[in-house]
Design a protein around this motif. Structure first.
Motif, short mmCIF file in Angstrom:
data_model
loop_
_atom_site.label_atom_id
_atom_site.label_comp_id
_atom_site.label_asym_id
_atom_site.label_seq_id
_atom_site.Cartn_x
_atom_site.Cartn_y
_atom_site.Cartn_z
N PRO A 61 -4.87 -14.91 -6.10
CA PRO A 61 -5.58 -13.74 -6.65
C PRO A 61 -4.94 -12.41 -6.29
O PRO A 61 -5.00 -11.46 -7.09
CB PRO A 61 -6.99 -13.87 -6.08
N LEU A 62 -4.32 -12.30 -5.10
CA LEU A 62 -3.63 -11.06 -4.78
C LEU A 62 -2.34 -10.95 -5.59
O LEU A 62 -1.98 -9.87 -6.07
CB LEU A 62 -3.33 -10.98 -3.29
N GLY A 63 -1.65 -12.07 -5.76
CA GLY A 63 -0.44 -12.08 -6.57
C GLY A 63 -0.69 -11.68 -8.01
O GLY A 63 0.22 -11.24 -8.71
N ALA A 64 -1.93 -11.81 -8.46
CA ALA A 64 -2.28 -11.46 -9.85
C ALA A 64 -2.52 -9.96 -10.03
O ALA A 64 -2.62 -9.50 -11.18
CB ALA A 64 -3.52 -12.23 -10.29
N THR A 65 -2.60 -9.19 -8.95
CA THR A 65 -2.89 -7.76 -9.09
C THR A 65 -1.63 -6.97 -9.44
O THR A 65 -0.52 -7.29 -8.99
CB THR A 65 -3.48 -7.18 -7.79
N ARG A 66 -1.82 -5.92 -10.23
CA ARG A 66 -0.69 -5.05 -10.58
C ARG A 66 -0.12 -4.38 -9.34
O ARG A 66 1.09 -4.19 -9.22
CB ARG A 66 -1.13 -4.01 -11.60
N TRP A 67 -1.00 -4.02 -8.40
CA TRP A 67 -0.55 -3.37 -7.17
C TRP A 67 0.51 -4.22 -6.47
O TRP A 67 1.57 -3.72 -6.08
CB TRP A 67 -1.74 -3.14 -6.24
N TYR A 68 0.24 -5.50 -6.33
CA TYR A 68 1.20 -6.39 -5.66
C TYR A 68 2.46 -6.55 -6.49
O TYR A 68 3.58 -6.50 -5.96
CB TYR A 68 0.55 -7.76 -5.41
N GLN A 69 2.32 -6.74 -7.77
CA GLN A 69 3.48 -6.99 -8.63
C GLN A 69 4.42 -5.79 -8.70
O GLN A 69 5.61 -5.97 -8.97
CB GLN A 69 3.00 -7.37 -10.04
N GLN A 76 6.81 -7.70 -1.20
CA GLN A 76 6.11 -8.86 -1.77
C GLN A 76 6.35 -10.10 -0.92
O GLN A 76 5.43 -10.88 -0.66
CB GLN A 76 6.59 -9.12 -3.20
N ILE A 77 7.59 -10.27 -0.49
CA ILE A 77 7.93 -11.42 0.36
C ILE A 77 7.18 -11.35 1.68
O ILE A 77 6.60 -12.34 2.14
CB ILE A 77 9.45 -11.47 0.59
N GLU A 78 7.17 -10.18 2.31
CA GLU A 78 6.51 -10.03 3.61
C GLU A 78 5.02 -10.33 3.51
O GLU A 78 4.46 -11.07 4.35
CB GLU A 78 6.73 -8.61 4.11
N ILE A 79 4.37 -9.78 2.49
CA ILE A 79 2.94 -10.02 2.30
C ILE A 79 2.68 -11.47 1.93
O ILE A 79 1.74 -12.11 2.45
CB ILE A 79 2.38 -9.07 1.22
N GLY A 80 3.49 -12.03 1.04
CA GLY A 80 3.30 -13.41 0.61
C GLY A 80 3.46 -14.40 1.75
O GLY A 80 2.69 -15.35 1.88
N LYS A 81 4.46 -14.16 2.59
CA LYS A 81 4.70 -15.04 3.74
C LYS A 81 3.50 -15.02 4.68
O LYS A 81 3.05 -16.08 5.16
CB LYS A 81 5.98 -14.59 4.45
N TRP A 82 2.96 -13.83 4.95
CA TRP A 82 1.79 -13.71 5.82
C TRP A 82 0.60 -14.44 5.21
O TRP A 82 -0.09 -15.19 5.90
CB TRP A 82 1.45 -12.23 6.01
N ARG A 83 0.39 -14.24 3.93
CA ARG A 83 -0.79 -14.83 3.28
C ARG A 83 -0.69 -16.35 3.26
O ARG A 83 -1.67 -17.05 3.55
CB ARG A 83 -0.95 -14.27 1.88
N ILE A 84 0.47 -16.88 2.91
CA ILE A 84 0.64 -18.33 2.88
C ILE A 84 0.45 -18.92 4.27
O ILE A 84 -0.24 -19.93 4.45
CB ILE A 84 2.01 -18.69 2.29
N ALA A 85 1.04 -18.27 5.28
CA ALA A 85 0.88 -18.76 6.65
C ALA A 85 -0.58 -18.72 7.08
O ALA A 85 -1.06 -19.65 7.77
CB ALA A 85 1.74 -17.93 7.61
N VAL A 267 -7.99 -2.72 -4.39
CA VAL A 267 -7.15 -3.87 -4.69
C VAL A 267 -7.73 -5.13 -4.06
O VAL A 267 -7.76 -6.20 -4.69
CB VAL A 267 -5.70 -3.65 -4.19
N MET A 268 -8.23 -5.02 -2.84
CA MET A 268 -8.84 -6.18 -2.19
C MET A 268 -10.08 -6.64 -2.95
O MET A 268 -10.30 -7.84 -3.12
CB MET A 268 -9.19 -5.84 -0.74
N ARG A 269 -10.87 -5.68 -3.42
CA ARG A 269 -12.06 -6.06 -4.20
C ARG A 269 -11.66 -6.74 -5.50
O ARG A 269 -12.27 -7.72 -5.93
CB ARG A 269 -12.92 -4.83 -4.49
N GLU A 270 -10.63 -6.20 -6.14
CA GLU A 270 -10.15 -6.79 -7.39
C GLU A 270 -9.66 -8.22 -7.17
O GLU A 270 -9.98 -9.13 -7.95
CB GLU A 270 -9.01 -5.92 -7.94
N ALA A 271 -8.90 -8.40 -6.11
CA ALA A 271 -8.32 -9.72 -5.86
C ALA A 271 -9.36 -10.73 -5.39
O ALA A 271 -9.28 -11.91 -5.77
CB ALA A 271 -7.20 -9.59 -4.82
N PHE A 272 -10.33 -10.30 -4.60
CA PHE A 272 -11.29 -11.24 -3.96
C PHE A 272 -12.74 -10.84 -4.21
O PHE A 272 -13.40 -10.34 -3.31
CB PHE A 272 -11.00 -11.30 -2.46
N TRP A 273 -13.42 -11.08 -5.31
CA TRP A 273 -13.05 -11.86 -6.47
C TRP A 273 -13.63 -11.20 -7.71
O TRP A 273 -14.39 -11.82 -8.43
CB TRP A 273 -13.59 -13.29 -6.36
#
Length: 331
Positions: A61-69, A76-85, A267-273
């Motif tokens: 859901p965060l990856g789907a936001t325009r802010w992240y993209q 993007q890599i730094e945030i994605g790595k943290w989130r996946i971990a 952005v957090m509200r948009e992503a979740f959910w």
């Protein structure tokens, strides 16, 4: 003979046979996190700058936001790595809650119970999953916190309480396992979208979780058959509530995540959910559970409204692990 009859009265032969099959599967098709993953193999080396850490807009859901993209690739890599971990870390923590509740439950079972053996097989596998997940988090090298604070505080009590409300416990087990299982299967179907070490842990987890999820469904069917109408009503209401609550606990990051990466509150509200895409992702976690609830007789006009209000309604899957093919109409 008295013992065998008393145990036999609780469960029909089909359920006992299903548990025997699952137990044999655990004996002959099991994995060890240190034998079945060559952590030091060159192909499993984790590159901190690997672009495959970037979050998918289809499944995250965060990856789907325009802010992240619109962030630079390195961010993007730094945030994605943290989130996946962190999702992996939360998954390990959830397994520990499951083990507490299941152990509490089986220690009350009578001699000869057909559930005792399989539950212990499952807990053994979950211990292996915890080791596997923690090893992966350690090698990713990001110091993630895992669970959100309230769930972390409550988790020991949730496990113990679940051992006494055992049908609710197994509904909760499905509520925790399904989002992770769905997310991992989607990533695997997407091809080379995650680093190989992450992919291998997902493959092992999915293979064994298939048994665990199957057992939970069989367990609920067997125990609901002995419950009165009022108890079944409680379970029907608890089912979507547990799904939605645990999806939030497992797939939503703690507050420290937004602070660390300066993610705007909107952005957090948009992503979740709140955004349509994030709600589509949320609903997609539970197509199999909507089918199970229907098959168990727990889906009725009242509970359908509850599923809808929680934004986890939609068409039930036609078969276990049916891939999403676009947005399907609500049944």
């Amino acid at each position: 003979m008295t013992l065998s009859r008393s145990v036999g009265e609780l469960f029909d032969q089909d359920y006992r046979d299903a548990l025997a099959t699952l137990s044999e599967g655990s004996v002959h098709r099991s994995f060890d996190p240190y034998l079945d993953i060559d952590w030091d193999a060159p192909e499993f080396a984790l590159d901190p700058d690997d672009p495959r850490w970037v979050l998918s807009p289809e499944y995250d859901p965060l990856g789907a936001t325009r802010w992240y993209q619109e962030l630079p690739l390195d961010r993007q890599i730094e945030i994605g790595k943290w989130r996946i971990a962190n999702v992996i870390k939360v998954g390990a923590a959830f397994e520990s809650v499951l083990i507490r509740g299941m152990m509490q439950y089986i220690m009350k079972l009578p001699n000869g119970s057909p559930e005792f053996r399989y539950c212990l097989h499952e807990m053994t596998e979950e211990c292996n999953h915890i080791q596997m997940f923690q090893e992966l988090v350690n090698r990713i090298g990001v110091d993630v916190p895992g669970m959100r604070r309230l769930f972390k505080v409550l988790s020991p009590f949730i496990g113990v309480a679940g051992g006494y409300a055992h049908v609710i416990l197994f509904i909760g087990i499905l509520g925790g396992e399904e989002p992770i299982d769905h997310y991992q299967k989607a990533l695997i179907r997407d091809g080379d979208s995650v680093p190989p070490a992450v992919l291998r842990t997902m493959e092992i987890h999915i293979a064994e979780e298939a048994r665990h999820i199957s057992f939970a469904g069989e367990f609920l069917a067997a125990h609901l058959a002995h419950m009165n109408a009022a108890s079944k009503t409680v379970c029907a209401l608890a089912f979507p509530l547990a799904m939605r609550w645990l999806a939030g606990e497992i797939m939503s990051p703690p507050r420290s995540f937004a602070r660390q990466f300066d993610i705007p509150e909107a952005v957090m509200r948009e992503a979740f959910w709140r955004a349509p895409q994030s709600r589509r992702i949320l609903s997609g976690y539970f197509a199999d559970m909507r089918k199970l609830a229907t098959d168990l007789g727990l889906m009725n006009p009242v509970t359908k409204q509850l599923w809808s209000r929680l934004h986890i309604d939609g068409a039930p899957s036609r078969y276990r692990s049916e891939p999403e093919r676009g947005t399907r109409r609500t049944a």
